[in-house]
Enzyme design. Sequence first.
Site, short mmCIF file in Angstrom:
data_model
loop_
_atom_site.label_atom_id
_atom_site.label_comp_id
_atom_site.label_asym_id
_atom_site.label_seq_id
_atom_site.Cartn_x
_atom_site.Cartn_y
_atom_site.Cartn_z
CB SER A 1 -1.18 -0.25 1.34
OG SER A 1 -0.92 1.06 2.15
CE LYS A 2 2.79 6.93 -3.12
NZ LYS A 2 4.21 7.23 -2.83
NE ARG A 3 -4.40 5.28 2.12
CZ ARG A 3 -5.08 4.00 2.23
NH1 ARG A 3 -5.06 3.92 3.92
NH2 ARG A 3 -5.76 3.04 0.74
N GLY B 1 3.64 3.31 2.68
CA GLY B 1 5.15 3.93 2.01
C GLY B 1 5.60 2.52 1.17
#
Length: 486
Positions: free
Chosen positions: A253-255, A257
């Site tokens: 997940s981009k959130r 990192g």
Amino acid sequence: MSEVRTRYAPSPTGYIHIGNLRSALYEYLIARVNGGKFVLRIEDTDQERLVEGAVDVIYRTLNLCGMQHDEGPDIGGPYAPYVQSERKNTYLPYAKELVRTGHAYYCFCSKERLDALRGECESEGKTYRYDRHCLGLPQEEIEANLQAGKPYVIRQKMPNEGTTTFHDVVYGAISVDNSDLEDQILIKSDGYPTYNFANVIDDHLMAITHVVRGSEYLSSAPKYNLLYDAFGWEVPVYVHLPLIVKPDGSKISKRKGDASFEDLLEEGFLVEAIVNYLALLGWSPESNQELFTLAELEKVFSVNRISKSPSVFDIVKLRWFNAEYIRAMAPETFHEIALPWIKKGLAVDLPTLPIARMIQPRTEILSEIPGKLGFLNTLEDYSLDIYVHKKMKTNLENSLENLKAVVPVLEEIQHWTEDSLHASILELVGRMGIKNGQMLWPVRTAVSGLPVTPGGAIEIAQILGKDETLRRIRIGIERLTAAVKS
Ligand code: GLU
């Protein structure tokens, strides 16, 4: 069979999640392998999530990857416009048609009522579901509300009983109980369609034959099917892709990192390596081949070799792919792409072409380049233990002796090239009757001060130039002399 038409339908969020890029790649490949069309559609109906410049990121990414679309906002096509916000007025009539045929209904519930309902569900430990308060509203009340301009949404009316079954190429037949499906919103109070509704309408209107998306959308598929059925439209072929997970099994997940496509480029991964890696992240060829150009993939890709088990995104493996691509590059090309990174690592004026040539076979990702070049800037204080190497058969004494012998030979060299260095040093080695390593190891140690270097003694000496090479060797001689004496 009608022409295969696939679409990449990103929501412009400002970055491209690698799972999203994989969907784009598979859509692209399915279109190409079947001689069909690859369509780009921008899904921007969630006006709150819009990000400035995000659509450009999408164009740039497709372009960089070589996935040229056949129709899209920037190039037009027979189903234009290809941006959902520009199609805003397309969707409401379809929602109204569903209201007329009894597959959807107006809902006038206020935010306060829905919030209270959500709160109630939560306190009872149940998952929130709309309670169908507006499903049975009398026609006159609906008309009066509409007349009065009362805000409304339009909801899909799910069947009360029975099951809905849909077929997915990767996951097979999946059935859900209709009673588990919520009456989802099709048209929001701002008049915009929800993602789920616009997606179905546009896939139909744009004659999309294959829908490729992440498996996180699997649970929405029955709702889509009910919409297609309500309109009497043909359901496209669903290709849901396995979840991408980290080696520890957790979701990417981009959130949290995890790297987006842009991040990977910034770290010095090559586009070709990323594309190759993503192709194999969930799909496998019939052969054991691992390295594929996009053009090769366009010939061999097939949906029936997509796996349904989670795909592990392994950065170590991606680095391996990247190193393979770097090694296969023409030296001039590598020099060109490595130059900004070489300059970042160099504080002194040294020729960059031989540096590029030296590091090319030893570079996995470009961002490691600056860190490898520090020893070219300055010779740090180093431990003399490095001179002692069992396999090279070197110790402090013979290192000193050999360095002393090489100095006059190096002083003699007029044209400081790799070839002349090689010839002179090896001639000396022959004359002295020692092993190559007994000369090259001490020289490498003296010129680098490191036990591990990104190149051999001769490469490094050539890059440093005659004066600096001799200066460093003399430092080595001085320190070895002191050590051997004591
Ligand atoms: N707009 C959706 C997204 O960006 C597309 C999903 C789909 O391909 O249907 O995730």
